[in-house]
Each structure stands twice: as C-alpha cells, then as structure tokens.
Scaffold this active site. Sequence first.
Site, PDB file in Angstrom:
ATOM      1  N   LYS A   1      65.108  37.898  58.900  1.00 45.10           N
ATOM      2  CA  LYS A   1      63.945  38.529  59.529  1.00 45.10           C
ATOM      3  C   LYS A   1      63.760  39.891  58.895  1.00 45.10           C
ATOM      4  CE  LYS A   1      62.579  40.412  63.998  1.00 45.10           C
ATOM      5  NZ  LYS A   1      62.729  40.245  65.439  1.00 45.10           N
TER       6      LYS A   1
HETATM    7  C1  R5P Z   1      64.586  43.429  66.198  1.00 40.77           C
HETATM    8  O1  R5P Z   1      65.749  43.406  66.131  1.00 40.77           O
HETATM    9  C2  R5P Z   1      63.875  43.875  67.390  1.00 40.77           C
HETATM   10  O2  R5P Z   1      64.736  43.980  68.419  1.00 40.77           O
HETATM   11  C3  R5P Z   1      62.697  42.979  67.704  1.00 40.77           C
HETATM   12  O3  R5P Z   1      63.102  41.685  68.018  1.00 40.77           O
HETATM   13  C4  R5P Z   1      61.795  42.926  66.533  1.00 40.77           C
HETATM   14  O4  R5P Z   1      61.515  44.206  66.113  1.00 40.77           O
HETATM   15  C5  R5P Z   1      60.542  42.100  66.763  1.00 40.77           C
HETATM   16  O5  R5P Z   1      59.744  42.679  67.652  1.00 40.77           O
HETATM   17  P1  R5P Z   1      58.442  43.449  67.239  1.00 40.77           P
HETATM   18  O6  R5P Z   1      57.475  42.412  66.754  1.00 40.77           O
HETATM   19  O7  R5P Z   1      58.015  44.092  68.504  1.00 40.77           O
HETATM   20  O8  R5P Z   1      58.767  44.421  66.159  1.00 40.77           O
END
Ligand code: R5P
Length: 290
Positions: A203
């Site tokens: 990710k």
């Molecule tokens: C990643 O580790 C964060 O905790 C979130 O899961 C990630 O940033 C995804 O969320 P957002 O789309 O709000 O950035």
Amino acid sequence: MADLDDLREGSRFGIGTPVESQSFHIKGADNLPWGMKDRLNRIFNSKTGKSVMLAFDHGFIMGPTSGLERIDLNIVPLIEYADCLMCARGILRSSVPATANKPICLRSDAGTSILTELNDNVLIDIEDAIRMNVSAMAVMLAIGDPKMEATTIANLYKAVDQGTRYGIPVMGVTAVGKDMARDARYFGLASRICAENGANIVKTYYCDGFENVVAACPVPIVIAGGKKLPEFEALELCYKAINDGAAGVDMGRNVFQSEDPIAMIQAVHAVVHNGLTPQQGIEMFNDLKK
Ligand code: R5P
C-alpha cells in the site's frame, strides 16, 4: 463407509484432454500455496483483479477521527459496498458484525499517539490473527526514517515469517514522514523494499510517475487515499492510479468523510472495477447522493 451397492465403475476420465494449467490472477502470487492464494483471491476480485479496501484503522493512533466517531453508525453501513475491510483488532471484535462476510486486512502492528504512526514496534501474535480468520495482515514501514526504518522492517519480516507459516498474506504499508519526498523515487524505493522483504501486497500513495512504481514492484499495489479531497478529485485519483497499474485502493477519509459516504464508496467501486471516468464517477455519486 459409503454404500457399496451404489459404487460404479468410473467412465469420465477425459482421456486425451490435458489438465488445464491455471495461472493465478494476482501479480507475483503464482508460486504461493493454496491458502495464501485463497485469501488473496478474497481480497482481489478474480474477474477484474482489483479491490476496493475500506480503511478505518485511523483510530488506533488518532482516536475518534472525524467520520469514525461511531463505527456502528459511520462504517457498518458501508461494509456491503467494500471488497475488503482494513481495521485494528479492537474495532473488528467490538464493532464489525461477524456476519459481514468480508475479507479482513488486519492492522497488525501498533503505534502510539505521541510520535505519529511511525512509532510502530509491536506486532500481533499470529494466533490472534488466525482466531479472527483474517485474509491479510497489514504492517507499516517507515522507509527513510532514521529511527524507525529498522524496527518496521523487522516487523514486516516477522509478519511475513509467521504469515507464511499459516498461509496469511502480508500487506506492507509505506508511511511517509514529514521530511520524505512524496515522489516516484521514494515510493518506488519503499514499495520495492516491502516486496523484497516478503510483502504480498503493498500500500502506497499515488504520485507522478506512478507507472514506474508499479512496474518495479513485483506484487500488487493499492493506493491510500490520503487527506479528504473534493469528491471529483478523489475519484480522479482512483482513476489515475488504476490506469497506471494499481490493483485497487485502500481508502479511508475520502470515503467516510465524504458528504455521502455510501454514494462515494459505490462511485469509487465503479471507477476501480468498471473503468468509469472521473466524470462518470461524479455523475454516479451525484445521482446516488441523498
Ligand atoms: C495507513 O496506515 C492508515 O492508517 C490508513 O489506513 C490509510 O492512510 C488509508 O486511509 P486514508 O485513505 O484516509 O489515507
């Protein structure tokens, strides 16, 4: 013992028909064992190869973030539209119905509220992940952070060792510290380090030159959404990422902080899986919006 009276000679041996060799639809997963593939296949749709993961793990270091004040009210109604849920174990156990029937990508490391999420140095006991029947474990990596890089790589390494033993894939999540450049060079480096250390999914964030980040990463990449954008821009972000080779999105704030989260997650889903353009996506959002 089966009823012997009904045993017959088989006749459908398909002599002359070679066994079809099946290639697996997920990048870099051809050589994984069956259980790993089964779990990855729960996350990534076998027809489109893509996934819309709904991330609501923010509270594990940020408390009741806007949009996550009440998981039962704010998140549970979105679950049916997501392909996979990403959250921490306390929220999973307390607030996600066990009838949700969605693959879980479990936040498997722990941070503190003091030094932001780069302060990760605890990893879940694999038995707890198994108890919750998770489909993947997510671990944060702080590549380039002088204090946390080694610790977080060690976390990933341990998670991969344990996940491999029990058939549970690991997602490496690339954290970006304040001093790190948000460019293809950095995300390419961080993603590749995740994959080389054994992550089955990475990710990371979308950036200019993202196609190079994807090309150099031997496993699927999903993008984080980041801070809340206007709906059209968030859909454009999804569209560009998918167009440049992402295998999906793992989005949080741009869904649950939207003026209509249920409409938004459906529009994101259509962009990711059905190739809707951002314009078509925003029209869908506006049509669905209450
Ligand atoms: C990643 O580790 C964060 O905790 C979130 O899961 C990630 O940033 C995804 O969320 P957002 O789309 O709000 O950035």
